[in-house]
Enzyme design. Structure first.
Site, PDB file in Angstrom:
ATOM      1  N   VAL A   1       0.914  -1.144   0.000  1.00 51.78           N
ATOM      2  CA  VAL A   1       0.000   0.000   0.000  1.00 51.78           C
ATOM      3  C   VAL A   1       0.954   1.194   0.000  1.00 51.78           C
ATOM      4  O   VAL A   1       1.469   1.583   1.045  1.00 51.78           O
ATOM      5  CB  VAL A   1      -0.927   0.018   1.232  1.00 51.78           C
ATOM      6  CG1 VAL A   1      -1.779   1.290   1.245  1.00 51.78           C
ATOM      7  CG2 VAL A   1      -1.818  -1.220   1.262  1.00 51.78           C
ATOM      8  N   PRO A   2       1.243   1.735  -1.173  1.00 51.31           N
ATOM      9  CA  PRO A   2       2.365   2.664  -1.328  1.00 51.31           C
ATOM     10  C   PRO A   2       2.103   4.070  -0.775  1.00 51.31           C
ATOM     11  O   PRO A   2       2.003   5.055  -1.515  1.00 51.31           O
ATOM     12  CB  PRO A   2       2.585   2.683  -2.837  1.00 51.31           C
ATOM     13  CG  PRO A   2       1.227   2.438  -3.404  1.00 51.31           C
ATOM     14  CD  PRO A   2       0.569   1.472  -2.445  1.00 51.31           C
ATOM     15  N   CYS A   3       2.047   4.160   0.533  1.00 54.08           N
ATOM     16  CA  CYS A   3       1.790   5.448   1.186  1.00 54.08           C
ATOM     17  C   CYS A   3       2.897   6.459   0.888  1.00 54.08           C
ATOM     18  O   CYS A   3       2.658   7.665   0.963  1.00 54.08           O
ATOM     19  CB  CYS A   3       1.600   5.258   2.682  1.00 54.08           C
ATOM     20  SG  CYS A   3       2.890   4.294   3.482  1.00 54.08           S
ATOM     21  N   HIS A   4       4.081   5.978   0.513  1.00 51.75           N
ATOM     22  CA  HIS A   4       5.167   6.906   0.171  1.00 51.75           C
ATOM     23  C   HIS A   4       4.855   7.700  -1.097  1.00 51.75           C
ATOM     24  O   HIS A   4       5.448   8.744  -1.333  1.00 51.75           O
ATOM     25  CB  HIS A   4       6.495   6.152   0.014  1.00 51.75           C
ATOM     26  CG  HIS A   4       6.530   5.177  -1.110  1.00 51.75           C
ATOM     27  ND1 HIS A   4       5.922   3.930  -1.038  1.00 51.75           N
ATOM     28  CD2 HIS A   4       7.091   5.262  -2.338  1.00 51.75           C
ATOM     29  CE1 HIS A   4       6.120   3.299  -2.180  1.00 51.75           C
ATOM     30  NE2 HIS A   4       6.824   4.075  -2.982  1.00 51.75           N
TER      31      HIS A   4
END
Length: 189
Positions: A141-144
């Site tokens: 879950v690419p929160c970056h």
């Protein structure tokens, strides 16, 4: 074997990471904590009943996820969107936020406000930030890839904070807040 949890550690371009899983999918992705021992300790504290397996002992689906994460952190373009997550304890709002975040391809970004708008709650940018701060599956879950307004880096809840967020974005050739400086390249290496 119902209810059992497992974890494994593995090296990546950003340091020692970990995967924790159960019968319903990944329960967590652990970003580097500074050393293999610190990463292991973090996973053991989060999942005290989980049993550690060596990478070669992990089931084929977990081994595949590990290889794909390593490749992504080496500059690959896999979005990891098909990896199965155990979302059983995640509240509905956070699930919506994570679903939108998982549509952001490597090398692309959205702002917290854009994510809020995509879930139909344009006033919820801060709540989106809080949801991403609770993300158990960074990278998957690419929160970056979610930035503050104006392309500013914003926050990042990993131990090494925004330095790691900058590094992850640099690996994906995204330079938040403007073009990279000499110092960005040195930090990313």
């Amino acid at each position: 074997m119902t209810g059992e949890l497992f974890f494994t550690l593995f090296e990546t371009a950003v340091g020692c990471c970990g995967l924790a899983w159960g019968e319903r999918g990944l329960v967590a992705v652990q970003l580097p904590e500074g050393s293999e021992e610190a990463t292991r300790g973090r996973l053991e504290r989060r999942f005290p009943r989980a049993r550690e397996l060596a990478p070669q002992e992990a089931p084929s689906g977990i081994a595949s996820a590990r290889r794909r994460i390593v490749a992504l952190l080496d500059g690959g373009s896999d979005d990891l969107a098909d990896l199965r997550l155990d979302l059983g304890r995640v509240e509905a709002f956070n699930r919506e936020v994570y679903a939108v975040a998982r549509t952001i391809r490597p090398g692309e970004t959205l702002t917290y406000g854009e994510v809020a708008a995509r879930i139909g709650q344009p006033e919820a940018a801060q709540a989106v930030g809080r949801a991403l701060g609770r993300n158990l599956w960074p990278i998957v879950v690419p929160c970056h890839r979610v930035l503050a307004a104006g392309g500013r880096i914003g926050g990042f809840s990993a131990t090494s904070g925004i330095a790691l967020k900058r590094r992850l974005l640099a690996i994906e050739s995204v330079h938040a807040g403007g073009p990279p400086t000499l110092f960005d390249w040195q930090r990313a290496g």
